[in-house]
Scaffold this active site. Sequence first.
Site, PDB file in Angstrom:
ATOM      1  NE  ARG A 156      -4.226  -1.551   0.320  1.00 49.26           N
ATOM      2  CZ  ARG A 156      -4.445  -2.507  -0.586  1.00 49.26           C
ATOM      3  NH1 ARG A 156      -3.639  -2.627  -1.616  1.00 49.26           N
ATOM      4  NH2 ARG A 156      -5.476  -3.323  -0.473  1.00 49.26           N
ATOM      5  CG  HIS A 203      -3.055  -0.342  -7.194  1.00 51.73           C
ATOM      6  ND1 HIS A 203      -3.453   0.289  -6.048  1.00 51.73           N
ATOM      7  CD2 HIS A 203      -3.202  -1.664  -6.957  1.00 51.73           C
ATOM      8  CE1 HIS A 203      -3.827  -0.617  -5.155  1.00 51.73           C
ATOM      9  NE2 HIS A 203      -3.676  -1.797  -5.690  1.00 51.73           N
TER      10      HIS A 203
HETATM   11  N1  LIG Z   1      -1.304  -3.527  -4.318  1.00 56.15           N
HETATM   12  C1  LIG Z   1      -1.981  -4.595  -4.645  1.00 56.15           C
HETATM   13  O1  LIG Z   1      -2.339  -4.802  -5.796  1.00 56.15           O
HETATM   14  C2  LIG Z   1      -2.295  -5.573  -3.583  1.00 56.15           C
HETATM   15  C3  LIG Z   1      -2.961  -6.764  -3.901  1.00 56.15           C
HETATM   16  C4  LIG Z   1      -3.201  -7.674  -2.897  1.00 56.15           C
HETATM   17  C5  LIG Z   1      -2.768  -7.400  -1.617  1.00 56.15           C
HETATM   18  N2  LIG Z   1      -2.113  -6.243  -1.333  1.00 56.15           N
HETATM   19  C6  LIG Z   1      -1.656  -5.938   0.030  1.00 56.15           C
HETATM   20  O2  LIG Z   1      -0.825  -6.985   0.499  1.00 56.15           O
HETATM   21  C7  LIG Z   1      -1.122  -7.156   1.880  1.00 56.15           C
HETATM   22  C8  LIG Z   1      -0.691  -8.522   2.324  1.00 56.15           C
HETATM   23  O3  LIG Z   1      -1.574  -9.509   1.816  1.00 56.15           O
HETATM   24  P1  LIG Z   1      -1.580 -11.001   2.375  1.00 56.15           P
HETATM   25  O4  LIG Z   1      -2.745 -11.674   1.756  1.00 56.15           O
HETATM   26  O5  LIG Z   1      -0.245 -11.631   2.213  1.00 56.15           O
HETATM   27  O6  LIG Z   1      -1.834 -10.725   3.944  1.00 56.15           O
HETATM   28  P2  LIG Z   1      -1.784 -11.746   5.155  1.00 56.15           P
HETATM   29  O7  LIG Z   1      -1.957 -13.140   4.691  1.00 56.15           O
HETATM   30  O8  LIG Z   1      -2.720 -11.196   6.179  1.00 56.15           O
HETATM   31  O9  LIG Z   1      -0.292 -11.620   5.694  1.00 56.15           O
HETATM   32  C9  LIG Z   1       0.194 -10.452   6.296  1.00 56.15           C
HETATM   33  C10 LIG Z   1       1.636 -10.674   6.715  1.00 56.15           C
HETATM   34  O10 LIG Z   1       2.139  -9.432   7.238  1.00 56.15           O
HETATM   35  C11 LIG Z   1       2.683  -9.664   8.534  1.00 56.15           C
HETATM   36  N3  LIG Z   1       2.491  -8.501   9.403  1.00 56.15           N
HETATM   37  C12 LIG Z   1       1.338  -7.857   9.698  1.00 56.15           C
HETATM   38  N4  LIG Z   1       1.557  -6.848  10.564  1.00 56.15           N
HETATM   39  C13 LIG Z   1       2.882  -6.883  10.837  1.00 56.15           C
HETATM   40  C14 LIG Z   1       3.736  -6.118  11.679  1.00 56.15           C
HETATM   41  N5  LIG Z   1       3.247  -5.123  12.434  1.00 56.15           N
HETATM   42  N6  LIG Z   1       5.043  -6.431  11.723  1.00 56.15           N
HETATM   43  C15 LIG Z   1       5.551  -7.452  10.984  1.00 56.15           C
HETATM   44  N7  LIG Z   1       4.791  -8.222  10.155  1.00 56.15           N
HETATM   45  C16 LIG Z   1       3.481  -7.938  10.094  1.00 56.15           C
HETATM   46  C17 LIG Z   1       1.899 -10.851   9.073  1.00 56.15           C
HETATM   47  O11 LIG Z   1       2.613 -11.416  10.134  1.00 56.15           O
HETATM   48  P3  LIG Z   1       2.099 -12.758  10.874  1.00 56.15           P
HETATM   49  O12 LIG Z   1       2.484 -13.871   9.918  1.00 56.15           O
HETATM   50  O13 LIG Z   1       2.866 -12.801  12.123  1.00 56.15           O
HETATM   51  O14 LIG Z   1       0.619 -12.607  11.046  1.00 56.15           O
HETATM   52  C18 LIG Z   1       1.781 -11.715   7.823  1.00 56.15           C
HETATM   53  O15 LIG Z   1       2.944 -12.478   7.633  1.00 56.15           O
HETATM   54  C19 LIG Z   1      -2.628  -6.888   1.959  1.00 56.15           C
HETATM   55  O16 LIG Z   1      -3.010  -6.486   3.257  1.00 56.15           O
HETATM   56  C20 LIG Z   1      -2.834  -5.800   0.960  1.00 56.15           C
HETATM   57  O17 LIG Z   1      -2.803  -4.533   1.581  1.00 56.15           O
HETATM   58  C21 LIG Z   1      -1.876  -5.339  -2.288  1.00 56.15           C
END
Ligand SMILES: NC(=O)c1ccc[n+]([C@@H]2O[C@H](COP(=O)([O-])OP(=O)(O)OC[C@H]3O[C@@H](n4cnc5c(N)ncnc54)[C@H](OP(=O)(O)O)[C@@H]3O)[C@@H](O)[C@H]2O)c1
Length: 309
Positions: A224, A272
């Site tokens: 983001r 994006h």
């Molecule tokens: N730009 C785009 O086109 C696009 C598309 C899709 C997604 N995204 C973004 O990508 C993000 C991640 O997606 P995802 O599906 O992989 O999410 P997810 O499965 O919820 O995984 C989030 C990861 O981030 C870690 N995390 C969260 N807060 C943290 C902190 N304070 N310190 C260190 N690590 C932290 C989590 O740690 P834990 O393993 O310990 O829980 C987990 O490993 C989404 O939230 C979204 O904003 C962007």
Amino acid sequence: MTLLFACRDGDGADWAAALHADMPELDVRVWPETGDPDDISYALVWGELAAELPRFANLEIIFSLGAGVEHLLERDDLPAGVPVVRLVDPALCAGKVEFALMRLLQYHRRMPDYAAQQRARQWRELAQTLPDERRIGIMGLGELGGAVAGALAGLGFDVAGWTRSRRTMAGVTCYAGPDDLDRFLNRTEILLCLLPLTPDTADILNADLFAALPHGAAVINLARGGHVVDDDLIAALDSGHLSGAALDVFRTEPLPPDHPFWTHERIAVTPHIAVWSRPRTAAGMVCDNIRRHRAGEPLRHAVDRARGY
Ligand SMILES: NC(=O)c1ccc[n+]([C@@H]2O[C@H](COP(=O)([O-])OP(=O)(O)OC[C@H]3O[C@@H](n4cnc5c(N)ncnc54)[C@H](OP(=O)(O)O)[C@@H]3O)[C@@H](O)[C@H]2O)c1
């Protein structure tokens, strides 16, 4: 059993068709044709249309139309007690891996340097680094970061990941929490951010973080725009400490025409487009969760509102 699809730019007809194909009994309405608001039990929503949610008194699940949920959780008026579920779509994950690998390999193989040499008509071979000597760091090892880390480990890269809670993953050196952050950064030559945007991670790509990376590191943000402090990134690139940045997301989208990112020679901008959700591959997860909900089973990919993701 009625679901409202609410996304200003989304293809409501395609989503309605894909949801119907999986669950013919589901009544799908596409915003703004909501009908009687009391009929709506499920909402599949994106962006500012989350403001509509308080109108639906009988809402049972709020589905985010994307993997991120900050557009929902940042709202004070989000209906309390209604589960929030994020979209986890295998095609979205595969597309993210594809785009992340493309950017990572560009830095690994020094493509920005070769592009600069081409502009200067310079024929010069630059040193090559073997994958097991290339230290890549991924912030977030969730659905997306974990898949990228696994793909990189499979290609033989020296991969590390940084998460909130401690994890183990084959082929990936795992770091966790604020206490490990500097050690993770100190060893990272190419940094990829795949964190959710939460109060803990907003502005995390800032001057202090860049300073902890080795000289010449590159940064890729596919998460983001709110993760990046724009001026700090430009300063770290202009000082030569960072060698490059690839950005797909921005604080303001579309990126304003006068934003310095557009013309910075060390920044690669894409609008994006890393990946987006597709009804054909994502509708099944929504229907599966509706079935689970009706059967009283736990929902998959439900968000922890207090944690923020
Ligand atoms: N730009 C785009 O086109 C696009 C598309 C899709 C997604 N995204 C973004 O990508 C993000 C991640 O997606 P995802 O599906 O992989 O999410 P997810 O499965 O919820 O995984 C989030 C990861 O981030 C870690 N995390 C969260 N807060 C943290 C902190 N304070 N310190 C260190 N690590 C932290 C989590 O740690 P834990 O393993 O310990 O829980 C987990 O490993 C989404 O939230 C979204 O904003 C962007």
